[in-house]
Design an enzyme around this catalytic site. Structure first.
Site, short mmCIF file in Angstrom:
data_model
loop_
_atom_site.label_atom_id
_atom_site.label_comp_id
_atom_site.label_asym_id
_atom_site.label_seq_id
_atom_site.Cartn_x
_atom_site.Cartn_y
_atom_site.Cartn_z
N CYS A 151 -27.55 -6.49 -8.49
CA CYS A 151 -27.41 -7.34 -9.46
C CYS A 151 -26.20 -8.53 -9.19
O CYS A 151 -25.66 -9.62 -9.99
CB CYS A 151 -25.85 -5.78 -10.73
SG CYS A 151 -25.50 -5.15 -9.88
N TYR A 152 -25.40 -7.89 -8.48
CA TYR A 152 -23.75 -9.54 -7.93
C TYR A 152 -25.02 -9.99 -7.34
O TYR A 152 -24.37 -11.63 -7.75
CB TYR A 152 -23.42 -8.63 -7.25
CG TYR A 152 -21.83 -7.73 -6.97
CD1 TYR A 152 -21.75 -7.47 -7.26
CD2 TYR A 152 -22.18 -6.75 -6.35
CE1 TYR A 152 -20.36 -7.19 -7.79
CE2 TYR A 152 -21.48 -5.57 -6.50
CZ TYR A 152 -20.61 -5.40 -7.34
OH TYR A 152 -19.39 -4.86 -7.74
#
Length: 346
Positions: A151-152
């Site tokens: 996600c990051y």
């Protein structure tokens, strides 16, 4: 009805797994054949998540060892690192695989070992395409094996990959301050994720030591055709269920303006179904929660020759399950928007 692709979702009871199931239930070209989990065998998914009813899906959760892979076209793996690669080693020759763990994202075996430990099948890593859909579309379309980004990394790479490729920003001195909803930490029961530990609190963690750092740096190096990009990265948990905001601090190359950067992003993503440049919407997660969207905003820095990019996504969707479905659609030559045309939650 056209032929439906039979899929298995392994790790179906985690936050990412259940979001994936929710999306696939609305996909007209998908038949969910198996749901697999280690601790809920024999139960319905609705016994774990009340927002999904038995009418939605009546497939009982089973052990992975009990499924018949000859009846499956695609396996989605929503498992922890290390566990996922063990499964891939067993099924690699049989089915298409979309893996949401970190096991096949990092191409250098030594780098993977440094951050995650030993890999059970490093020889298979090169078979997997890194599933940042907007960047590797053509490779995904040709591949049977996809490693979905974290996600990051998704929130950081969507804006930075094209800017580095176009030599608009300096590759050194990149600073990322990223904030994630608590669902990004997973569903396992840990003291530091209890309500009283996270409510009304912002908490930084793993400063300069987060496992997504080598994944981000790998892709930035690919974009810039360099081998030595290092970034400053500070992840933070914020007291919301879902949503992610990355504030990215950059130095421009000589002669490059903020307008050049914004126009480059507009051009690069002009045909994108999910990535948009909109400064107002990039300043709030409300614009993306419940969707596969990524909003980017480009702002002037107070230090000369610098800019700040804001990037917002839903960590469970564009940062995980949504991007997995997007990759599935591209892999199968479907419209990439199928099952992903949600509007944001209020």
């Amino acid at each position: 009805m056209s032929y439906q692709v039979s899929v298995a979702v392994v790790g179906a009871t985690g936050y990412v797994g259940v979001e994936l199931v929710r999306l696939l239930l609305s996909h007209p070209m998908v038949k969910i054949k198996y749901l697999c989990a280690t601790q809920s065998s024999g139960k319905l998914l609705s016994s774990n998540y009340f927002h999904i009813s038995q009418d939605d899906i009546s497939v009982n959760i089973s052990s992975f060892d009990d499924i018949d892979l000859s009846k499956v076209d695609v396996v989605f793996l929503c498992l922890p690192h290390g566990t996922s690669s063990e499964v891939v080693r067993k099924i690699h020759d049989v089915v298409r695989i979309i893996d949401l763990s970190a096991d096949f994202r990092i191409k250098d075996a030594e780098v993977y070992k440094q951050w995650y430990g030993s890999h059970c099948c490093p020889d298979l890593v090169r078979d997997f395409v890194y599933g940042l859909t907007e960047i590797y579309w053509e490779d995904i379309q040709r591949s049977r094996f996809i490693a979905c980004p974290g996600c990051y990394p998704t929130s950081v790479l969507i804006p930075l990959f094209p800017l580095l490729r176009l030599c608009l920003i300096k590759s050194q001195g990149i600073i990322v301050d990223a904030k994630s909803g608590v669902s990004g930490a997973g569903r396992s029961v840990k003291q530091d994720k209890l309500f009283c530990e996270v409510y009304d609190v912002i908490k930084s963690y793993k400063i300069s030591d987060h496992r997504h750092i080598p994944e981000i740096e790998q892709e930035l190096c690919f974009a810039a055709c360099r081998e030595d990009i290092n970034l400053q990265f500070v992840p933070n948990l914020i007291p919301v269920k879902r949503g992610m905001m990355s504030s990215i601090y950059l130095e421009l190359e000589e002669g490059v303006s903020l307008t050049d950067v914004r126009e480059a992003l507009l051009l690069f993503y002009k045909d994108s179904s999910f990535v948009f440049i909109d400064e107002e919407k990039a300043m709030t997660t409300r614009s993306v929660v419940g969707t596969n969207y990524c909003y980017l905003g480009v702002f002037p820095g107070r230090v000369p020759n610098t800019i700040i990019i804001m990037s917002v996504i839903d960590n469970l969707l564009k940062g995980a399950a949504g991007q997995a479905v997007q990759n599935f659609n591209v892999m199968m030559s479907y419209d990439e928007k199928i099952a992903l045309s949600n509007i944001p939650y209020f």
